[in-house]
Design a protein around this motif. Structure first.
Motif, PDB file in Angstrom:
ATOM      1  N   ILE A 134       0.812  -1.221   0.000  1.00  0.00           N
ATOM      2  CA  ILE A 134       0.000   0.000   0.000  1.00  0.00           C
ATOM      3  C   ILE A 134       0.849   1.278   0.000  1.00  0.00           C
ATOM      4  N   GLY A 135       2.158   1.138  -0.030  1.00  0.00           N
ATOM      5  CA  GLY A 135       3.036   2.306  -0.058  1.00  0.00           C
ATOM      6  C   GLY A 135       4.442   1.875  -0.420  1.00  0.00           C
ATOM      7  N   ALA A 136       5.318   2.840  -0.597  1.00  0.00           N
ATOM      8  CA  ALA A 136       6.709   2.559  -0.944  1.00  0.00           C
ATOM      9  C   ALA A 136       7.588   2.785   0.281  1.00  0.00           C
ATOM     10  N   GLY A 137       8.391   1.781   0.622  1.00  0.00           N
ATOM     11  CA  GLY A 137       9.263   1.884   1.780  1.00  0.00           C
ATOM     12  C   GLY A 137      10.610   2.483   1.427  1.00  0.00           C
ATOM     13  N   SER A 138      11.210   3.155   2.389  1.00  0.00           N
ATOM     14  CA  SER A 138      12.515   3.776   2.231  1.00  0.00           C
ATOM     15  C   SER A 138      13.559   3.011   3.033  1.00  0.00           C
ATOM     16  N   ALA A 139      14.768   2.961   2.503  1.00  0.00           N
ATOM     17  CA  ALA A 139      15.879   2.335   3.221  1.00  0.00           C
ATOM     18  C   ALA A 139      16.555   3.316   4.169  1.00  0.00           C
ATOM     19  N   GLU A 140      16.059   4.524   4.254  1.00  0.00           N
ATOM     20  CA  GLU A 140      16.685   5.564   5.073  1.00  0.00           C
ATOM     21  C   GLU A 140      16.337   5.454   6.554  1.00  0.00           C
ATOM     22  N   SER A 141      15.270   4.731   6.902  1.00  0.00           N
ATOM     23  CA  SER A 141      14.900   4.580   8.317  1.00  0.00           C
ATOM     24  C   SER A 141      14.326   3.183   8.533  1.00  0.00           C
ATOM     25  N   PRO A 142      14.258   2.742   9.779  1.00  0.00           N
ATOM     26  CA  PRO A 142      13.815   1.371  10.053  1.00  0.00           C
ATOM     27  C   PRO A 142      12.399   1.099   9.546  1.00  0.00           C
ATOM     28  N   LEU A 143      12.183  -0.172   9.208  1.00  0.00           N
ATOM     29  CA  LEU A 143      10.845  -0.673   8.927  1.00  0.00           C
ATOM     30  C   LEU A 143      10.368  -1.389  10.176  1.00  0.00           C
ATOM     31  N   GLU A 144       9.084  -1.286  10.457  1.00  0.00           N
ATOM     32  CA  GLU A 144       8.525  -1.960  11.620  1.00  0.00           C
ATOM     33  C   GLU A 144       7.320  -2.776  11.213  1.00  0.00           C
ATOM     34  N   ALA A 145       7.320  -4.052  11.621  1.00  0.00           N
ATOM     35  CA  ALA A 145       6.151  -4.912  11.472  1.00  0.00           C
ATOM     36  C   ALA A 145       5.396  -4.851  12.786  1.00  0.00           C
ATOM     37  N   GLN A 146       4.149  -4.454  12.730  1.00  0.00           N
ATOM     38  CA  GLN A 146       3.283  -4.431  13.903  1.00  0.00           C
ATOM     39  C   GLN A 146       2.369  -5.639  13.781  1.00  0.00           C
ATOM     40  N   VAL A 147       2.639  -6.658  14.589  1.00  0.00           N
ATOM     41  CA  VAL A 147       2.007  -7.971  14.434  1.00  0.00           C
ATOM     42  C   VAL A 147       1.052  -8.238  15.590  1.00  0.00           C
ATOM     43  N   GLU A 148      -0.151  -8.653  15.234  1.00  0.00           N
ATOM     44  CA  GLU A 148      -1.196  -8.972  16.213  1.00  0.00           C
ATOM     45  C   GLU A 148      -1.559 -10.446  16.096  1.00  0.00           C
ATOM     46  N   LEU A 149      -1.658 -11.126  17.223  1.00  0.00           N
ATOM     47  CA  LEU A 149      -2.125 -12.508  17.254  1.00  0.00           C
ATOM     48  C   LEU A 149      -3.647 -12.480  17.251  1.00  0.00           C
ATOM     49  N   LEU A 150      -4.248 -13.110  16.236  1.00  0.00           N
ATOM     50  CA  LEU A 150      -5.703 -13.173  16.155  1.00  0.00           C
ATOM     51  C   LEU A 150      -6.258 -14.369  16.913  1.00  0.00           C
ATOM     52  N   LYS A 151      -5.572 -15.526  16.765  1.00  0.00           N
ATOM     53  CA  LYS A 151      -6.056 -16.745  17.414  1.00  0.00           C
ATOM     54  C   LYS A 151      -4.942 -17.773  17.449  1.00  0.00           C
ATOM     55  N   GLU A 152      -4.940 -18.559  18.518  1.00  0.00           N
ATOM     56  CA  GLU A 152      -4.043 -19.701  18.629  1.00  0.00           C
ATOM     57  C   GLU A 152      -4.891 -20.938  18.824  1.00  0.00           C
ATOM     58  N   THR A 153      -4.591 -21.989  18.052  1.00  0.00           N
ATOM     59  CA  THR A 153      -5.209 -23.287  18.270  1.00  0.00           C
ATOM     60  C   THR A 153      -4.102 -24.248  18.700  1.00  0.00           C
ATOM     61  N   GLY A 154      -4.423 -25.500  18.818  1.00  0.00           N
ATOM     62  CA  GLY A 154      -3.410 -26.469  19.231  1.00  0.00           C
ATOM     63  C   GLY A 154      -2.192 -26.482  18.331  1.00  0.00           C
ATOM     64  N   ARG A 155      -2.373 -26.325  17.023  1.00  0.00           N
ATOM     65  CA  ARG A 155      -1.257 -26.405  16.083  1.00  0.00           C
ATOM     66  C   ARG A 155      -1.029 -25.135  15.265  1.00  0.00           C
ATOM     67  N   LEU A 156      -1.957 -24.180  15.299  1.00  0.00           N
ATOM     68  CA  LEU A 156      -1.879 -23.028  14.398  1.00  0.00           C
ATOM     69  C   LEU A 156      -1.871 -21.695  15.135  1.00  0.00           C
ATOM     70  N   LEU A 157      -1.205 -20.722  14.509  1.00  0.00           N
ATOM     71  CA  LEU A 157      -1.231 -19.327  14.946  1.00  0.00           C
ATOM     72  C   LEU A 157      -1.733 -18.493  13.779  1.00  0.00           C
ATOM     73  N   PHE A 158      -2.749 -17.676  14.012  1.00  0.00           N
ATOM     74  CA  PHE A 158      -3.294 -16.784  12.999  1.00  0.00           C
ATOM     75  C   PHE A 158      -2.892 -15.367  13.384  1.00  0.00           C
ATOM     76  N   LEU A 159      -2.180 -14.686  12.482  1.00  0.00           N
ATOM     77  CA  LEU A 159      -1.629 -13.368  12.775  1.00  0.00           C
ATOM     78  C   LEU A 159      -1.952 -12.392  11.651  1.00  0.00           C
ATOM     79  N   ARG A 160      -1.910 -11.111  11.974  1.00  0.00           N
ATOM     80  CA  ARG A 160      -2.063 -10.065  10.955  1.00  0.00           C
ATOM     81  C   ARG A 160      -1.273  -8.850  11.389  1.00  0.00           C
ATOM     82  N   GLY A 161      -1.066  -7.928  10.448  1.00  0.00           N
ATOM     83  CA  GLY A 161      -0.331  -6.740  10.842  1.00  0.00           C
ATOM     84  C   GLY A 161      -0.104  -5.760   9.725  1.00  0.00           C
ATOM     85  N   LEU A 162       0.711  -4.781  10.049  1.00  0.00           N
ATOM     86  CA  LEU A 162       1.098  -3.717   9.129  1.00  0.00           C
ATOM     87  C   LEU A 162       2.611  -3.575   9.130  1.00  0.00           C
ATOM     88  N   ILE A 163       3.152  -3.210   7.976  1.00  0.00           N
ATOM     89  CA  ILE A 163       4.536  -2.745   7.892  1.00  0.00           C
ATOM     90  C   ILE A 163       4.465  -1.235   7.776  1.00  0.00           C
TER      91      ILE A 163
END
Length: 160
Positions: free
Chosen positions: A100-129
């Motif tokens: 959704i945008g163009a990233g620059s190498a001039e400053s850090p990138l950050e992934a903001q990650v949210e856990l939506l659900k955990e089951t016995g074997r799976l993790l469902f996650l989403r986020g933004l860079i």
């Protein structure tokens, strides 16, 4: 959680409140992006990388493939930060990304990650860079991780 032989995970001496997370083997793929900084704030994990020229495309912006690699690694770093997996044998089952945008190498990138659900074997996650210095949105993503299979219990020896 116990220490993984594959990753170095410790408090960052340069960034109070942040953990450093990086591969122990600098010849592996993840090392093209790290070391990473990791901070868990409630249900949100923040994973940072400092992009370099090698992560850019011919337009001088962050290459889409580099963003995908960072997102995939951030899913695992966040899951480790949440205390849900150890590094090593978990796998990505799916990853959906919207650029959704163009990233620059001039400053850090950050992934903001949210856990939506955990089951016995799976993790469902989403986020933004986001571009860490401005919160400009670069990509949105959702992914599923399959946690490692539990180690089988040793077979008891026969009773003499």
């Amino acid at each position: 959680m116990s220490a993984s032989p594959h990753f170095i995970y410790h408090e960052s001496p340069d960034y109070p409140g942040w953990m450093t997370w990086e591969l122990n083997d600098p010849t592996r793929f993840n090392s093209l992006f790290g070391p990473f900084l990791l901070k868990v704030e409630g249900q949100m994990a923040r994973v940072r990388m400092q992009p370099a020229h090698v992560h850019t495309n011919l337009s001088g912006r962050i290459h889409g493939g580099a963003l995908l690699g960072f997102i995939d690694i951030a899913l695992f770093a966040a899951s480790r930060g949440f205390g849900l997996i150890e590094a090593g044998t978990a796998v990505t089952l799916d990853l959906s990304t919207q650029f959704i945008g163009a990233g620059s190498a001039e400053s850090p990138l950050e992934a903001q990650v949210e856990l939506l659900k955990e089951t016995g074997r799976l993790l469902f996650l989403r986020g933004l860079i986001v571009q860490a210095d401005s919160d400009e949105r670069i990509a949105a993503f959702a992914g599923t991780i399959r946690k490692p299979s539990p180690k089988p219990s040793p077979i008891p020896s026969a009773i003499p």
